[in-house]
Design a protein around this motif. Structure first.
Motif, mmCIF file in Angstrom:
data_model
loop_
_atom_site.group_PDB
_atom_site.id
_atom_site.type_symbol
_atom_site.label_atom_id
_atom_site.label_comp_id
_atom_site.label_asym_id
_atom_site.label_seq_id
_atom_site.Cartn_x
_atom_site.Cartn_y
_atom_site.Cartn_z
ATOM 1 N N PHE A 210 37.533 44.126 31.319
ATOM 2 C CA PHE A 210 38.082 45.302 31.995
ATOM 3 C C PHE A 210 36.993 46.174 32.607
ATOM 4 O O PHE A 210 37.238 46.916 33.562
ATOM 5 N N SER A 211 35.793 46.119 32.050
ATOM 6 C CA SER A 211 34.716 46.990 32.512
ATOM 7 C C SER A 211 34.079 46.519 33.811
ATOM 8 O O SER A 211 33.306 47.254 34.430
ATOM 9 N N THR A 212 34.367 45.306 34.257
ATOM 10 C CA THR A 212 33.751 44.765 35.461
ATOM 11 C C THR A 212 34.492 45.232 36.707
ATOM 12 O O THR A 212 35.649 45.664 36.652
ATOM 13 N N GLN A 213 33.822 45.095 37.848
ATOM 14 C CA GLN A 213 34.430 45.480 39.122
ATOM 15 C C GLN A 213 35.679 44.637 39.389
ATOM 16 O O GLN A 213 36.722 45.169 39.797
ATOM 17 N N ALA A 214 35.598 43.344 39.164
ATOM 18 C CA ALA A 214 36.760 42.478 39.398
ATOM 19 C C ALA A 214 37.810 42.626 38.304
ATOM 20 O O ALA A 214 39.018 42.601 38.569
ATOM 21 N N GLY A 215 37.368 42.805 37.056
ATOM 22 C CA GLY A 215 38.293 42.875 35.932
ATOM 23 C C GLY A 215 39.113 44.136 35.865
ATOM 24 O O GLY A 215 40.147 44.179 35.182
ATOM 25 N N ARG A 216 38.712 45.181 36.603
ATOM 26 C CA ARG A 216 39.468 46.427 36.561
ATOM 27 C C ARG A 216 40.897 46.234 37.068
ATOM 28 O O ARG A 216 41.804 46.987 36.695
ATOM 29 N N HIS A 217 41.096 45.218 37.913
ATOM 30 C CA HIS A 217 42.448 44.959 38.418
ATOM 31 C C HIS A 217 43.417 44.644 37.277
ATOM 32 O O HIS A 217 44.587 45.026 37.313
ATOM 33 N N PHE A 218 42.933 43.944 36.251
ATOM 34 C CA PHE A 218 43.797 43.617 35.112
ATOM 35 C C PHE A 218 44.154 44.859 34.312
ATOM 36 O O PHE A 218 45.247 44.977 33.762
ATOM 37 N N GLY B 291 42.381 44.993 52.150
ATOM 38 C CA GLY B 291 43.249 44.981 53.319
ATOM 39 C C GLY B 291 44.106 43.750 53.491
ATOM 40 O O GLY B 291 44.743 43.574 54.535
ATOM 41 N N ARG B 292 44.169 42.917 52.481
ATOM 42 C CA ARG B 292 44.985 41.701 52.562
ATOM 43 C C ARG B 292 45.768 41.522 51.276
ATOM 44 O O ARG B 292 45.263 41.810 50.184
ATOM 45 N N THR B 293 47.015 41.077 51.383
ATOM 46 C CA THR B 293 47.844 40.843 50.209
ATOM 47 C C THR B 293 47.613 39.430 49.689
ATOM 48 O O THR B 293 47.773 38.454 50.430
ATOM 49 N N TRP B 294 47.243 39.348 48.421
ATOM 50 C CA TRP B 294 46.965 38.063 47.781
ATOM 51 C C TRP B 294 48.046 37.734 46.762
ATOM 52 O O TRP B 294 48.507 38.612 46.030
ATOM 53 N N ARG B 295 48.429 36.468 46.725
ATOM 54 C CA ARG B 295 49.391 36.028 45.715
ATOM 55 C C ARG B 295 48.875 36.336 44.318
ATOM 56 O O ARG B 295 47.663 36.360 44.063
ATOM 57 N N ALA B 296 49.809 36.516 43.407
ATOM 58 C CA ALA B 296 49.432 36.840 42.023
ATOM 59 C C ALA B 296 48.560 35.760 41.415
ATOM 60 O O ALA B 296 47.564 36.056 40.739
ATOM 61 N N ILE B 297 48.904 34.492 41.621
ATOM 62 C CA ILE B 297 48.134 33.414 41.020
ATOM 63 C C ILE B 297 46.718 33.383 41.582
ATOM 64 O O ILE B 297 45.750 33.088 40.863
ATOM 65 N N SER B 298 46.561 33.754 42.851
ATOM 66 C CA SER B 298 45.238 33.734 43.465
ATOM 67 C C SER B 298 44.360 34.854 42.930
ATOM 68 O O SER B 298 43.220 34.618 42.511
ATOM 69 N N TRP B 299 44.857 36.083 42.933
ATOM 70 C CA TRP B 299 43.972 37.192 42.551
ATOM 71 C C TRP B 299 43.706 37.217 41.055
ATOM 72 O O TRP B 299 42.599 37.582 40.634
ATOM 73 N N THR B 300 44.676 36.817 40.228
ATOM 74 C CA THR B 300 44.420 36.822 38.788
ATOM 75 C C THR B 300 43.381 35.765 38.425
ATOM 76 O O THR B 300 42.501 36.002 37.586
ATOM 77 N N THR B 301 43.470 34.601 39.042
ATOM 78 C CA THR B 301 42.490 33.545 38.782
ATOM 79 C C THR B 301 41.114 33.948 39.287
ATOM 80 O O THR B 301 40.103 33.816 38.582
ATOM 81 N N GLU C 194 38.286 31.482 48.465
ATOM 82 C CA GLU C 194 38.003 32.533 49.447
ATOM 83 C C GLU C 194 37.979 33.905 48.785
ATOM 84 O O GLU C 194 37.091 34.728 49.047
ATOM 85 N N LEU C 195 38.955 34.154 47.894
ATOM 86 C CA LEU C 195 38.995 35.457 47.221
ATOM 87 C C LEU C 195 37.879 35.587 46.195
ATOM 88 O O LEU C 195 37.334 36.687 46.006
ATOM 89 N N VAL C 196 37.515 34.507 45.521
ATOM 90 C CA VAL C 196 36.362 34.552 44.619
ATOM 91 C C VAL C 196 35.137 35.041 45.380
ATOM 92 O O VAL C 196 34.399 35.930 44.925
ATOM 93 N N ALA C 197 34.914 34.471 46.563
ATOM 94 C CA ALA C 197 33.758 34.870 47.365
ATOM 95 C C ALA C 197 33.857 36.331 47.789
ATOM 96 O O ALA C 197 32.871 37.078 47.742
ATOM 97 N N ASP C 198 35.036 36.776 48.208
ATOM 98 C CA ASP C 198 35.221 38.176 48.611
ATOM 99 C C ASP C 198 34.957 39.129 47.442
ATOM 100 O O ASP C 198 34.282 40.152 47.591
#
Length: 360
Positions: free
Chosen positions: A346-354, A303-313, A18-22
């Motif tokens: 790190f340069s990607t939209q998703a990778g900036r979280h890391f 707007g939603r809290t995701w577990r660490a294992i979910s968002w990092t993956t 679900e988070l991959v799709a988001d």
């Protein structure tokens, strides 16, 4: 430059899918999600699909440019073969070696699309980190990679919670592990070579587990003296698992053990993902050891809290899709995680979280 990937199918809308799709949507992709159960509550288009229906599986890939499989590992080969037939780019999160070997065969036979399995944490992010550090060394003696997905506030002798696939946990504890020793590939038993590790003052233990290196042993054979992957747990965990598997004779009861672990150690919302990568060798002519240590905790995304294992993956997988789509990574053939640089991720939209999270 126009992206080569615009529409993406995501198979499996569970803890990570679900988070991959988001995240794909946030990164500008058009997304359609497929699952065996109806999910009308999500922010993107969803459809029902039984991935064991070969015809329906191939039909679902009509009109998309890529597929990300977030399914259990034993279903991924069917998805990869469907992607091969449909000429679409393929990504998955698997740590299963036979699955990856099949994907390598498909990529070699039809190099017109990108095949990038192992886009999760381990294999995946941890290999990207280790390889990126290794590139800065003149010569390398060892690459030591460790990941642990754990509760922040553990209880009981196991000090654990099943926030990930129970099948995957049992397999990594029981399947033999590929390592480099004296520069050569070897297979060694899992849950061996235990050591103490401290991260931010927290004492952990690490032991060899299977699948976390992906293709790195093949890549570094002959050029690195020692390479291995270990899973991080709280002290005493592996003794308890040896008791379960060996003294209770449950090594041949993988499905039963998985059910027992889920029942006794259900998921928690306050998890933490520990990352520990270390490279030793010579840098600028002198002996040196470089460490990359992070502790990723749950994160608010959209707007939603995701577990660490979910968002990092999920963030790791989506970063790779972005890099292929934007031409930073090859759009054809098999993509090794160790060929991806941490700077690019790190340069990607998703990778900036890391880049923004995880400081210890």
């Amino acid at each position: 430059m126009a992206r080569i990937i615009n529409q993406v199918a995501v198979f499996g809308l569970g803890k990570v899918g679900e988070l991959v799709a988001d995240l794909l949507g946030e990164s500008g992709f058009k997304v359609v999600g497929y699952d065996a159960a109806a999910r009308p509550d999500l922010r993107f288009e969803t459809k029902l699909l039984d991935v064991q229906d070969a015809e329906g599986l191939r039909e679902s890939l009509r009109g998309v440019d890529a597929v990300v499989s977030c399914l259990p590992f034993h279903l991924n080969i069917a998805v990869a073969e469907a992607a091969y037939d449909a000429h679409v780019h393929y990504f998955d999160l698997t740590e299963d070696v036979p699955t990856t070997n099949r994907v390598i065969e498909l990529a070699a036979d039809r190099p017109g699309a990108a095949f990038a399995p192992q886009c999760g944490l381990a294999p995946g992010l941890i290999g990207i980190i280790g390889a990126s550090i290794a590139k800065t060394f003149d010569d390398i003696r060892s690459i030591e990679l460790k990941v642990g997905a754990l509760p922040q506030n553990p209880t009981g002798l196991l000090g654990y919670a099943i926030n990930w696939s129970p099948e995957g946990v049992v397999n990594e504890y029981l399947n033999d592990c590929e390592v480099l020793r004296q520069g050569h590939r070897q297979m060694v038993p899992a849950m061996t070579e235990k050591e103490r590790v401290f991260i931010g003052g927290i004492e952990l233990e690490a032991a060899l587990t299977s699948g976390g290196l992906g293709t790195m042993c093949e890549t570094y054979e002959g050029s690195v003296h020692r390479l291995d992957y270990k899973t991080l747990r709280y002290p005493g965990h592996f003794d308890q698992m040896h008791f379960l598997f060996d003294e209770l004779n449950l090594r041949d009861e993988r499905e039963l053990v998985g059910r027992m672990l889920v029942d006794s150690k259900p998921p928690v919302n306050d998890d933490v993902v520990y990352i520990h990568a270390a490279v030793e060798g010579r840098k600028n002519g002198h002996p040196f050891r470089e460490n990359h240590v992070r502790a990723y905790k749950p994160l608010d995304i959209s707007g939603r809290t995701w577990r660490a294992i979910s968002w990092t993956t999920a963030a790791s997988a989506v970063s790779v899709v972005e890099l292929v789509a934007d031409g930073v990574l090859p759009s054809t053939g098999f993509i090794k995680q160790e060929d991806i640089t941490l700077e690019a991720l790190f340069s990607t939209q998703a990778g900036r979280h890391f880049a923004e999270q995880g400081q210890v």
